[in-house]
Design a protein around this motif. Structure first.
Motif, PDB file in Angstrom:
ATOM      1  N   LYS A  82       0.830  -1.198   0.000  1.00  0.00           N
ATOM      2  CA  LYS A  82       0.000   0.000   0.000  1.00  0.00           C
ATOM      3  C   LYS A  82       0.871   1.257   0.000  1.00  0.00           C
ATOM      4  O   LYS A  82       0.682   2.179  -0.798  1.00  0.00           O
ATOM      5  CB  LYS A  82      -0.890  -0.026   1.242  1.00  0.00           C
ATOM      6  CG  LYS A  82      -1.781   1.170   1.348  1.00  0.00           C
ATOM      7  CD  LYS A  82      -2.689   1.042   2.561  1.00  0.00           C
ATOM      8  CE  LYS A  82      -3.362   2.390   2.831  1.00  0.00           C
ATOM      9  NZ  LYS A  82      -4.211   2.358   4.015  1.00  0.00           N
ATOM     10  N   ALA A 120       1.326   4.070  -2.936  1.00  0.00           N
ATOM     11  CA  ALA A 120       1.064   5.482  -2.671  1.00  0.00           C
ATOM     12  C   ALA A 120       2.264   6.320  -3.082  1.00  0.00           C
ATOM     13  O   ALA A 120       2.121   7.398  -3.652  1.00  0.00           O
ATOM     14  CB  ALA A 120       0.759   5.688  -1.196  1.00  0.00           C
ATOM     15  N   ALA A 145       2.404   6.752  -6.812  1.00  0.00           N
ATOM     16  CA  ALA A 145       1.404   7.711  -7.270  1.00  0.00           C
ATOM     17  C   ALA A 145       1.850   9.132  -6.935  1.00  0.00           C
ATOM     18  O   ALA A 145       1.727  10.047  -7.754  1.00  0.00           O
ATOM     19  CB  ALA A 145       0.060   7.415  -6.607  1.00  0.00           C
ATOM     20  N   ASN A 151       2.170  11.582 -10.139  1.00  0.00           N
ATOM     21  CA  ASN A 151       1.193  12.656 -10.278  1.00  0.00           C
ATOM     22  C   ASN A 151       0.783  13.167  -8.891  1.00  0.00           C
ATOM     23  O   ASN A 151      -0.162  12.661  -8.295  1.00  0.00           O
ATOM     24  CB  ASN A 151      -0.029  12.157 -11.049  1.00  0.00           C
ATOM     25  CG  ASN A 151      -1.004  13.275 -11.343  1.00  0.00           C
ATOM     26  OD1 ASN A 151      -0.914  14.358 -10.758  1.00  0.00           O
ATOM     27  ND2 ASN A 151      -1.945  13.027 -12.228  1.00  0.00           N
ATOM     28  N   SER A 169      -0.788  15.762  -7.830  1.00  0.00           N
ATOM     29  CA  SER A 169      -2.157  16.243  -7.625  1.00  0.00           C
ATOM     30  C   SER A 169      -3.104  15.072  -7.486  1.00  0.00           C
ATOM     31  O   SER A 169      -4.016  15.089  -6.661  1.00  0.00           O
ATOM     32  CB  SER A 169      -2.612  17.095  -8.799  1.00  0.00           C
ATOM     33  OG  SER A 169      -1.569  17.796  -9.359  1.00  0.00           O
ATOM     34  N   PHE A 170      -2.887  14.057  -8.288  1.00  0.00           N
ATOM     35  CA  PHE A 170      -3.708  12.853  -8.196  1.00  0.00           C
ATOM     36  C   PHE A 170      -3.595  12.259  -6.805  1.00  0.00           C
ATOM     37  O   PHE A 170      -4.584  11.894  -6.171  1.00  0.00           O
ATOM     38  CB  PHE A 170      -3.242  11.845  -9.248  1.00  0.00           C
ATOM     39  CG  PHE A 170      -3.933  10.511  -9.174  1.00  0.00           C
ATOM     40  CD1 PHE A 170      -5.136  10.306  -9.832  1.00  0.00           C
ATOM     41  CD2 PHE A 170      -3.389   9.461  -8.442  1.00  0.00           C
ATOM     42  CE1 PHE A 170      -5.775   9.081  -9.767  1.00  0.00           C
ATOM     43  CE2 PHE A 170      -4.027   8.240  -8.381  1.00  0.00           C
ATOM     44  CZ  PHE A 170      -5.221   8.051  -9.042  1.00  0.00           C
ATOM     45  N   ARG A 196      -2.749  13.671  -4.026  1.00  0.00           N
ATOM     46  CA  ARG A 196      -3.409  14.492  -3.018  1.00  0.00           C
ATOM     47  C   ARG A 196      -4.913  14.290  -3.046  1.00  0.00           C
ATOM     48  O   ARG A 196      -5.566  14.186  -2.008  1.00  0.00           O
ATOM     49  CB  ARG A 196      -3.082  15.957  -3.231  1.00  0.00           C
ATOM     50  CG  ARG A 196      -1.940  16.450  -2.359  1.00  0.00           C
ATOM     51  CD  ARG A 196      -1.438  17.796  -2.826  1.00  0.00           C
ATOM     52  NE  ARG A 196      -2.499  18.812  -2.824  1.00  0.00           N
ATOM     53  CZ  ARG A 196      -2.947  19.417  -1.721  1.00  0.00           C
ATOM     54  NH1 ARG A 196      -2.427  19.100  -0.552  1.00  0.00           N
ATOM     55  NH2 ARG A 196      -3.899  20.318  -1.779  1.00  0.00           N
ATOM     56  N   ALA A 197      -5.461  14.233  -4.261  1.00  0.00           N
ATOM     57  CA  ALA A 197      -6.898  14.041  -4.382  1.00  0.00           C
ATOM     58  C   ALA A 197      -7.326  12.695  -3.821  1.00  0.00           C
ATOM     59  O   ALA A 197      -8.493  12.484  -3.501  1.00  0.00           O
ATOM     60  CB  ALA A 197      -7.327  14.169  -5.836  1.00  0.00           C
ATOM     61  N   ASN A 198      -6.367  11.775  -3.698  1.00  0.00           N
ATOM     62  CA  ASN A 198      -6.693  10.467  -3.136  1.00  0.00           C
ATOM     63  C   ASN A 198      -6.246  10.343  -1.687  1.00  0.00           C
ATOM     64  O   ASN A 198      -6.070   9.252  -1.172  1.00  0.00           O
ATOM     65  CB  ASN A 198      -6.074   9.362  -3.979  1.00  0.00           C
ATOM     66  CG  ASN A 198      -6.861   9.151  -5.238  1.00  0.00           C
ATOM     67  OD1 ASN A 198      -7.983   8.691  -5.205  1.00  0.00           O
ATOM     68  ND2 ASN A 198      -6.286   9.552  -6.361  1.00  0.00           N
ATOM     69  N   GLY A 199      -6.032  11.467  -1.084  1.00  0.00           N
ATOM     70  CA  GLY A 199      -5.757  11.459   0.347  1.00  0.00           C
ATOM     71  C   GLY A 199      -4.363  11.030   0.714  1.00  0.00           C
ATOM     72  O   GLY A 199      -4.137  10.520   1.798  1.00  0.00           O
ATOM     73  N   ILE A 200      -3.400  11.219  -0.188  1.00  0.00           N
ATOM     74  CA  ILE A 200      -2.037  10.834   0.142  1.00  0.00           C
ATOM     75  C   ILE A 200      -1.219  12.082   0.438  1.00  0.00           C
ATOM     76  O   ILE A 200      -1.280  13.061  -0.309  1.00  0.00           O
ATOM     77  CB  ILE A 200      -1.391  10.066  -1.030  1.00  0.00           C
ATOM     78  CG1 ILE A 200      -2.117   8.746  -1.232  1.00  0.00           C
ATOM     79  CG2 ILE A 200       0.085   9.830  -0.791  1.00  0.00           C
ATOM     80  CD1 ILE A 200      -1.830   8.091  -2.550  1.00  0.00           C
TER      81      ILE A 200
END
Lengths: 364, 500, 535
Positions: free
Chosen positions: A226, A230, A233, A237, A239-240, A242-246
């Protein structure tokens, strides 16, 4: 036609050139009656020795920082761990308990202690890099350089007491180069080592190779966990992610810390294989060499795979192993290999820099 | 009472501001003074060392300013300029040219090579926009390798170079290249009076061209002024011959070196003279206040120079008139080019490539031009460096050129985006003072000079690392500031002031 | 008189890769006239202006059809330089200024006044020296013309945004032979008083005989300053009218008016919406998203509905979902299904099953260089540890489960691809959007927020995506918020539509409400309507 162009674009040009060049040199060696077996042996040996250092590039590239020119931070931590192992006389201590155990205990001690230092150094380093996003490569290079010279000053006055480490004259400080024979020199290399094809064949340092591949496997598995996913990712990317809570910054710190730890372990392995510990300015250009190796393997400044490490290190070291004897034969006793290393190493990095997308750090 | 404290605060904040702005310079000044105190060495020695190092290195540092303003950051790639200079030397020395002629030939030879290298470097920089500095650095190493290939394997091999004194094992150059029989001190040994005469002649020629071609090329020429300049220069020229007839003065200005105290006096006289001429002959706008201030300042400096300790230093140190003149020339060149259309374009490109492009500026071309200029200046700088040193390490001499120059410039308070002549000059002085005294101090304190090399290098790399990190950090900060500037409310206060 | 008009564009058409964005559009501007060019986002305003200004974006994509006449003479404008030669200037929305330069240097940027010297005579024109005194004089004159009283040696960097705009204008005015000045949404970044000042300045400039084309969506501004108006809609020319002959409501109607094709039958179905059952409650909600600032929104979303959020670009509608997701700084309260959401905590909304599909598909929505499978399952692995299995100390990626799920999704959403291994970057826009939706659905959302679901998708795929949203709502009872600049789209599927203007909700309307109502709401006029509308 378009397809042809496309596939031409996709071929990694430097890798192709280097593969061809490597084959050419090996052919020359063969034609010139050079003992190919022994050079293949040393290629494998150096492949294993450099491998983990090159592997250290993977997490730093994957987490988005790019090639870690500042791997010297990890290297210095590794040297410190190794020196401590000698200073405390771990080898003798454990040899007294079970003969033969000493070197193993020493190398494990060196790895664990240096990994410990490296983690903290790496986290601090990562925090710095998070505040200089966009110019990581330049900053890592110079932080790496200045750290090495800082440590030179430290080595010079470090209060080591073991006579193996100290200067022959004087009370303290670390020698320029010290032999690892009495501590853990060659412990991995000689483990289950054998000569392929009998006497005069290719020597396989089994322990070293196994350890290197093991490290590769661990990193490979990490990037399937996991946290590793993360990190990938966050690197490819932000921004991607961050948008997924990372938390991207945290991932970058983790990535560079892992890279630093690998650098530390890598130099311990390198030192045991080399048989001589070189403190002071020896690690200065190691960072560049590692970066070049992984780039030769096919990585870019933003993408890297384990296979790039394995292939790149082998090609680069192979080339460096085979050039001296060949140039010696052809150019009347000169060794052109260091000059060639310099050209190839930096040429490959330059090529990667021109291919790196972005470079937007100067824009508003 | 209240008023008073307010004033104090504002003065305090002003002082703080000044200190903060010059923090790098102050830090290194303190460091230098500390090291000088600890080194237990005579100031005379340190001063003469620093002055000779200054003469050697200043030009290389000045070569960094233009690319910096053109947005290329610190140009570590000046290494290629140094390489061009060294290659030129190989051939010129081989052909047997010596002295100033040989030196000029070297410069002539190195220039096209430097332009070619600079052009290639510029193309590379255009391909790696945003990471020019790491590119410059890696390119330096790369060029190093190619150059080594050239000097060790190609010269005397593929390229005929038949000079047994300099060849090793039949091909490849020897490790050290000795210039003592060729161009050593070629530039340094030119006397002050020669430099002065050349300058006067130069002014006369330029003004003549101005007068003759001025009307043809649409130049707005004040013929009277030009004539005045010509006459003044002619007088100067005649004066130089007259003065050379006076025994004391001829020794002072006619020798190969200029004593520092004499230099100081000459500089003062020239400065005052030029001020007077500008005020009264050219009717330039110079206030009386300034004249008085300058006169007082001059007097003060002259008075200071009679304090025994300082006089000792001034008397014991001598400098090379021509080399220092060339340094001034470099400074003038930088300033001049920045005041041209080309310079303005460079600054625009340096500030924002997108805006520059939309204003019709060919961004890539300007960047290449800036790199070329820098490389050529670096090549000349390296020539000056080598003619002073007299011998060089064939393979490695150029390796650290970029590093030292960049570190010196940064020590002078420059940043990655902003640099000027003043910072370069201050930087060279501070950096090389430190370079001289740090080992001495280390020997005194630790009793071992071996460590000083590490300290030196740590300072070099540390300075660069810190200032790069600060730059990147500041850039991020700036973005935040910009955002708040875009906020609406805080602008209203300003508004009433600005709108008529 | 050779021509009545400074600029006359006739029958202009433009295609971007087969997509007609302008169809036979005409535009005429008289000297000294302020002419407003109006239309919704995507109506073709900027394309038309790009054609007039000779932007490379036009010429790289095959040029345009139609004729342009300047002062009655037909011209071919193929580069911005050519446009400038023709006397056309443009004040850009984003400033083309250099903060580290003085006002003078900025105004004379690229057009510095120089004097030849000996060196320039020998080495070329670019070495001519700058004549700073003349430059300052020119700049002063230009700034005086528009009444900008700042010192010409001020650094631009420290100035408020409003002044930067004026410096841009001064730069255009300073150019010789300026006949026509284009203002591209100049008031968007200004405060009210600054905007007023700008409008006055425009009148001053027009008074000097320079024509102005004024692109804006603020109807009140148009009524105030413009002499005449051209309205575009969907790339077609609607009308050219004199301001004095029209009203705000009429303009609004012309901008919007078109047939709405209903995707759903609002009355139909056995859906029961309880308007007291609020799933998402926003109170005094601010988002600091650059270009899309939200300035205090109160909004209730009813469980089970499809809520549309519309409005013009830059008004803040996109900021609303991005803020909830924690991508930009927010203030105010967000209450979701009885729980407070803390946007400071990354991923908080996600873990509470409110899922956001970003408008920036390529930048935020996808990992373009990864496979479809990775993209679909990624969020679930991070937020819910789905598709991971424990192996000793490690958690390991469960490739088999992930693949199966991805294949199911591909089938369910009809994603056209080779297989789950295909890289997302190589998919078409519509299929990429479906991958984004698939990822969102993998999280079993209670509330799905979809931002600009049809941006950059071809027409056929648009309909499929919208139908999918309706299906999710009707069959699974999923509450959906759709944020879109295409009003038609919102009207085709929403139960209610909230219109955002200037960072606030200017009205909540029913899809059936009149075009004029929508138009006025979009230009910031508060309107009543279905505030807590019965759906």
């Amino acid at each position: 036609m378009e397809k042809l162009k496309d596939s031409l674009k996709r071929v990694n040009l430097p890798r192709l050139i280097i593969i061809l060049f490597f084959l050419f040199i090996v052919l020359l060696a063969y034609v010139n009656d050079i003992n190919v077996n022994s050079y293949i042996g040393s290629t494998i040996k150096y492949w294993g020795m450099w491998g983990i250092l090159v592997l250290a590039m993977v997490p730093s590239i994957k987490c988005g920082i790019g090639p870690n020119f500042g791997i010297s931070l990890g290297i210095v931590c590794g040297l410190l761990g190794s020196l401590l192992a000698i200073e405390f006389g771990i080898t003798d201590m454990f040899n007294a308990i079970i003969p033969g155990l000493g070197p193993w205990a020493a190398i494990i001690f060196a790895m664990i202690s240096s990994a410990f230092f490296a983690w903290f150094v790496g986290v601090a380093y990562g925090k710095i890099l998070n505040s200089v996003k966009g110019s990581e490569m330049t900053v890592t290079t110079y932080i790496g350089y200045s750290f090495i010279y800082l440590m030179c000053i430290v080595w010079f006055r470090a209060p080591f007491t073991n006579s193996e480490i100290k200067w022959p004259i004087g009370a303290s400080g670390v020698r320029n180069s010290l032999s690892m024979d009495s501590s853990f020199g060659g412990v991995l290399n000689d483990f289950l080592g054998f000569s392929l094809g009998g006497e005069g064949g290719v020597y396989i340092p089994t322990g070293l190779v196994i350890f290197f591949l093991l490290c590769c496997l661990v990193i490979f598995l990490y990037f399937r966990s996991k946290s590793g996913m993360a990190m990938t990712a966050a690197g490819s990317n932000p921004s991607f992610a961050r948008a997924n809570g990372i938390d991207v910054d945290k991932m970058r710190i983790k990535g560079i810390a892992i890279s630093t730890v690998l650098g530390a372990i890598g130099i311990v392995v390198y030192t045991q294989g080399f048989g001589i510990l070189q403190a002071y300015t020896a690690p200065l250009q190691m960072g560049f060499q590692c970066v070049a190796a992984i780039l030769i393997g096919g990585a870019t400044t933003s993408k890297a795979k384990i296979s790039h490490v394995i292939i790149g290190t082998f090609l680069f070291q192979g080339l460096l192993m085979f050039t001296p004897p060949v140039s010696n034969k052809l150019l009347a006793g000169t060794d052109i290999s260091d000059t060639m290393r310099q050209i190839i190493q930096n040429g490959v990095i330059l090529y990667a820099l021109t291919k790196a997308k972005g470079g937007s750090s100067n824009e508003e | 009472m209240k008023n008073n404290t307010e004033k104090k605060i504002s003065f305090g904040s002003y002082a703080k501001n000044v200190l903060f702005k010059n923090k790098v310079i102050i830090l290194f000044t303190v460091l230098c003074i500390g090291c000088i105190a600890a080194s237990n060495t005579s100031l005379n020695y340190i001063a003469s060392e620093v002055f000779s190092r200054f003469g050697r290195n200043a030009c290389l540092v000045l070569a960094l300013i233009i690319p910096c303003l053109a947005g290329l950051g610190m140009n570590f790639g000046i290494v290629v300029g140094a390489i061009a200079a060294q290659i030129a030397i190989f051939f010129v020395v081989h052909w047997g040219f010596t002295g100033i002629g040989g030196f000029m030939l070297c410069a002539l030879f190195a220039t096209p090579m430097a332009i070619l290298f600079g052009w290639l470097l510029g193309i590379l920089f255009n391909k790696t926009k945003g990471s020019e500095m790491i590119t410059g650095l890696v390119l330096g190493f790369f060029a190093d390798g190619v150059y080594r290939l050239f000097t060790l394997y190609i010269i005397g091999g593929l390229i005929p170079y038949d000079d047994p004194n300099l060849l090793d094992r039949g091909f490849g150059l020897r490790n050290a290249f000795d210039l003592s029989d060729s161009i050593k001190y070629a530039l340094d040994d030119i006397s002050f009076v020669t430099v002065f005469r050349i300058l006067m002649l130069f002014i006369i020629v330029v003004q003549l061209i101005n007068i003759v071609f001025g009307s043809k090329k649409n130049m707005t020429v004040d013929k009277k002024e030009s004539m005045g300049k010509i006459i003044a220069s002619a007088i100067g020229l005649v004066l130089s011959f007259v003065l050379m007839a006076v025994p004391g003065i001829s020794a002072m200005i006619g020798g190969t070196r200029l004593i520092l105290s004499d230099t100081l006096r000459i500089a003062m006289i020239v400065y005052l003279l030029s001020l007077v001429i500008r005020k009264f002959a050219l009717k330039r706008d110079i206030t009386k206040d300034k004249l008085v201030k300058t006169a007082v300042l001059t007097a003060a400096v002259l008075a200071l120079s009679y304090i025994p300790a300082i006089r000792d230093i001034l008397k014991s140190v001598s400098i090379s008139a021509c080399t220092y003149a060339v340094i001034c020339l470099f400074c003038f060149f930088n300033n001049w080019i920045l005041d041209t259309k080309l310079g303005q374009d460079m600054r625009t490109v340096g500030q924002n490539r997108i805006v520059a492009g939309s204003a019709g500026i060919n961004v890539d071309k300007i960047r290449i031009t800036a790199t070329c200029i820098s490389t050529v200046l670096a090549a000349w700088g390296q020539l000056i460096y080598l003619q002073n040193l007299g011998t060089f390490n064939t393979v490695q001499q150029q390796s650290n050129v970029g590093l030292y120059a960049v570190a010196a410039l940064l020590v002078g308070g420059a940043s990655v985006q902003k640099a000027n002549n003043r910072q370069a000059i201050i930087g060279v002085v501070l950096f090389h003072t430190l370079f001289v005294v740090a080992p001495l101090a280390a020997t005194q304190i630790i009793g071992d000079s071996a460590i000083s090399e590490y300290i030196r290098m740590f300072i070099c790399y540390g300075v660069i690392a810190v200032s790069l990190a600060m730059h990147a950090w500041k850039k991020k900060d700036k973005k935040v500031v910009k955002k708040t500037a875009g906020d609406e409310e805080n602008t209203d206060a300003v508004k009433s002031v600005i709108w008529p | 008189m050779s021509s009545e008009y400074v600029v006359k564009m006739d029958n202009i058409s433009k295609e971007f890769s087969g997509n007609k964005v302008l169809k036979n559009v005409s535009l005429q501007v008289k000297p000294g006239e302020i002419h407003a060019l109006m239309g919704e986002n995507g109506a073709g305003k900027s394309t038309l202006m790009n054609i007039l200004f000779g932007m490379p974006a036009i010429w790289n994509t095959g040029g345009y059809e139609g004729t342009i006449e300047i002062d009655g003479k037909p011209v071919k404008i193929d580069s911005p330089q050519k446009a400038m030669e023709c006397g056309i200037g443009m004040v850009h929305q984003e400033f083309m200024l250099i903060p580290g330069f003085t006002a003078t240097e900025n105004i004379k940027l690229g057009r510095e006044v120089t004097t030849p010297t000996v060196a320039s005579a020998i080495l070329g024109k670019s070495l001519e020296e700058l004549d700073r005194r003349t430059m300052a004089k020119d700049a002063r004159r230009a700034m005086d013309t528009i009444g900008l009283g700042i010192d010409e040696n001020t650094m631009v960097g420290g100035l408020p945004v409003g002044y930067m705009q004026f410096i841009e204008i001064a730069r255009e005015i300073d150019k010789t032979g300026m006949k026509l000045l284009i203002f591209d949404e100049p008031t968007a970044v200004l405060t009210e008083s600054e905007a007023e000042r700008l409008l006055r300045t425009m009148k001053v400039i027009a008074g000097k005989g320079i024509a102005i084309i004024f692109i804006t969506h603020r109807i009140d501004e148009v009524i105030e300053v413009a002499d005449s108006i051209t309205i575009l809609r969907d790339g077609t020319f609607i009308d050219r009218l004199e301001t004095k002959d029209t009203t705000a409501a009429k303009i609004a109607e012309m901008m919007i008016g078109r047939k709405v094709e209903k995707l759903v039958d609002n009355a139909g179905g056995d859906r029961k919406l309880d308007k007291d059952d609020i799933i998402l409650k926003l109170r005094d909600y601010h988002v600091d998203m650059p270009g899309e600032t939200v300035r205090g929104v109160d909004l209730d979303v009813i469980r089970g509905e499809i809520l549309g959020i519309g409005g013009l670009a830059g008004q803040g509608k996109i900021g609303i979902p991005n803020g909830i997701q924690g991508l930009y700084e927010t203030s105010g309260t967000i209450e979701f299904d009885g729980e407070r959401i803390d946007p400071e905590k990354l991923g908080d909304a996600l873990s509470k099953h409110m899922v956001f599909v970003s408008e920036d598909r390529k930048g935020v929505g996808l990992l373009l260089e990864e496979s479809i499978e990775q993209n679909i399952i990624f969020t679930a692995t991070q937020v819910e540890n789905k598709f991971m299995k424990k192996v000793g100390f490690f958690t390991q990626y469960d490739a088999a489960a992930a693949k199966k799920h991805a294949e199911d999704m591909i089938k369910e959403l009809d994603i056209r691809c080779v297989g789950p291994e295909q890289l997302v970057g190589s998919l078409s826009g519509g299929n990429q959007q479906k991958v984004c939706l698939a990822r969102a659905l993998t999280l079993a959302p209670k509330l799905l927020v979809v931002s600009e679901p049809t941006r950059g998708i071809d027409i056929g795929a648009k309909k499929l995506v919208l139908e999918l949203l309706v299906k999710l709502n009707r069959e699974n009872g999923m509450t959906i918020i759709v944020v879109s600049s295409e009003l038609n789209e919102l009207r085709s599927l929403s139960d209610r539509i909230a219109i955002v203007s200037d960072g606030k909700i200017s009205g909540i309307l029913k899809p059936e409400d009149s075009d004029a109502d929508f138009g006025l709401a979009m230009s910031g006029v508060k309107v009543g309507g279905a505030d807590n509308g019965e759906a």
